[in-house]
Design a protein around this motif. Sequence first.
Motif, PDB file in Angstrom:
ATOM      1  N   SER A 281      -6.987  -9.814 -19.186  1.00 39.75           N
ATOM      2  CA  SER A 281      -5.683 -10.261 -18.698  1.00 39.75           C
ATOM      3  C   SER A 281      -4.801  -9.071 -18.331  1.00 39.75           C
ATOM      4  O   SER A 281      -4.146  -9.071 -17.281  1.00 39.75           O
ATOM      5  CB  SER A 281      -4.992 -11.117 -19.765  1.00 39.75           C
ATOM      6  N   SER A 282      -4.762  -8.061 -19.182  1.00 39.57           N
ATOM      7  CA  SER A 282      -3.923  -6.882 -18.908  1.00 39.57           C
ATOM      8  C   SER A 282      -4.410  -6.137 -17.674  1.00 39.57           C
ATOM      9  O   SER A 282      -3.602  -5.667 -16.860  1.00 39.57           O
ATOM     10  CB  SER A 282      -3.929  -5.945 -20.125  1.00 39.57           C
ATOM     11  N   ILE A 283      -5.735  -6.033 -17.511  1.00 41.56           N
ATOM     12  CA  ILE A 283      -6.283  -5.366 -16.325  1.00 41.56           C
ATOM     13  C   ILE A 283      -5.939  -6.153 -15.067  1.00 41.56           C
ATOM     14  O   ILE A 283      -5.564  -5.570 -14.038  1.00 41.56           O
ATOM     15  CB  ILE A 283      -7.810  -5.199 -16.469  1.00 41.56           C
ATOM     16  N   ALA A 284      -6.044  -7.470 -15.136  1.00 42.78           N
ATOM     17  CA  ALA A 284      -5.712  -8.315 -13.985  1.00 42.78           C
ATOM     18  C   ALA A 284      -4.238  -8.172 -13.608  1.00 42.78           C
ATOM     19  O   ALA A 284      -3.895  -8.040 -12.424  1.00 42.78           O
ATOM     20  CB  ALA A 284      -6.044  -9.776 -14.294  1.00 42.78           C
ATOM     21  N   ARG A 285      -3.356  -8.195 -14.607  1.00 42.28           N
ATOM     22  CA  ARG A 285      -1.919  -8.079 -14.332  1.00 42.28           C
ATOM     23  C   ARG A 285      -1.580  -6.698 -13.791  1.00 42.28           C
ATOM     24  O   ARG A 285      -0.761  -6.569 -12.868  1.00 42.28           O
ATOM     25  CB  ARG A 285      -1.129  -8.378 -15.612  1.00 42.28           C
ATOM     26  N   PHE A 286      -2.190  -5.652 -14.355  1.00 41.86           N
ATOM     27  CA  PHE A 286      -1.974  -4.292 -13.848  1.00 41.86           C
ATOM     28  C   PHE A 286      -2.404  -4.189 -12.390  1.00 41.86           C
ATOM     29  O   PHE A 286      -1.654  -3.686 -11.541  1.00 41.86           O
ATOM     30  CB  PHE A 286      -2.763  -3.293 -14.701  1.00 41.86           C
TER      31      PHE A 286
END
Length: 416
Positions: A281-286
């Motif tokens: 999720s964090s990679i996608a949002r970044f």
Amino acid sequence: MSASRSTVKTTARANDGLQTFTWVGKDKRGVVMKGEQAAKNINLVKAELRRQGITPQTVKPKSKPLFGAAGSAIKPRDIAIFSRQIATMMKSGVPIVSALEIIGNGNKNPRMRAMVDSIRGDIQGGMSFTEALTKHPVQFDELYRNLVRAGEAAGVLETVLDTIATYKENLEALKGKIKKAMFYPAMVVAVALIVSAILLVFVVPQFQEVFKGFGADLPAFTLMIIHLSDFMVSWWWLMLLGLIGAGVAFIAAKKRSLAFQHFLDRMILKVPVIGQIMHNSSIARFSRTLGVTFKAGVPLVEALDTVAGATGNAVYTDAVYRIRDDVAVGYPVNMAMKQVNLFPHMVIQMTAIGEEAGALDTMLFKVAEFYEQEVNNAVDALSSLLEPMIMVFLGVIVGGMVVAMYLPIFKLASVV
């Protein structure tokens, strides 16, 4: 002011000194009309209505809600819908002031309607769209304002707003998936604990009265449940206070202590299955946020500074700040990402290809789409995995207590 046969709604900017009045009147055809008008006093409302050919019959101050401001709080989903609406209308050639008026008048949430009217009034007063949004920092964060500022400066505001709308929609969909993964098991555990507490406080004591007349030793499992029930009956209030106190302390520490927030974010990344979902999720949002800001023309270092707060995890936030510092001194983005030792090899390679090809935003969008799909798949798999585990959990907790209560009866029946 727009009019229909039955209703006329007038809206004015809610500046200092203005008050909202409701009115009822008749037009030149004798049709009864009604609406709202912001003005300093009743006489000005009547004068404005007469100027428009309406004979006022009743004009009075608009009543205020009994408990605070009317309407529900403005949620991120409301901002996503607002972004899509204004982007669609501006791409269709509707001027921004007219678009805001249409959105404001058509919104059912009074708070949202008031905010949109305020933005429209500020733009009519000479402010830029970015300056008008700055007055509402809670609803429009720094990232949103920076993107709008870049769009206004480049003369492509409608395109940027369309990009923002897509970004907000994808982000809210991703958040919804994460909440679904966390909420379902948490609610089941909470229900199981509440049912268990009810059984211990109200049901087990009834069985205990029956057991007193048996005249035989009770099974160890039954004695354990009875002792737990006695404790709950005697000290339930203390346990309830302790639970509430722990909850309040947790929320307060999470809001006020940066170290505690970092600790929680580090721990959640280490939880099996859930941790991997949070990583993805964090990679996608970044990736999506950086792609959107870069596409809008925001300088890379400034974009990274803005993106850091949008990752949703303190560990990734710190990593993005380190990437920003390395990029600021001349490192390529992919090399800076490699140094933080947090991003998968595929993400670094695709970023490198995007930088070499001059299509960094396109590659970042592809990375975001891949990891968003990974989150979707992981959440679906987790839901399928949790369902049997939850059934087992409920069976062990609730079924265990039922078995403990009936064990003495089975024992007595075997003796007889």
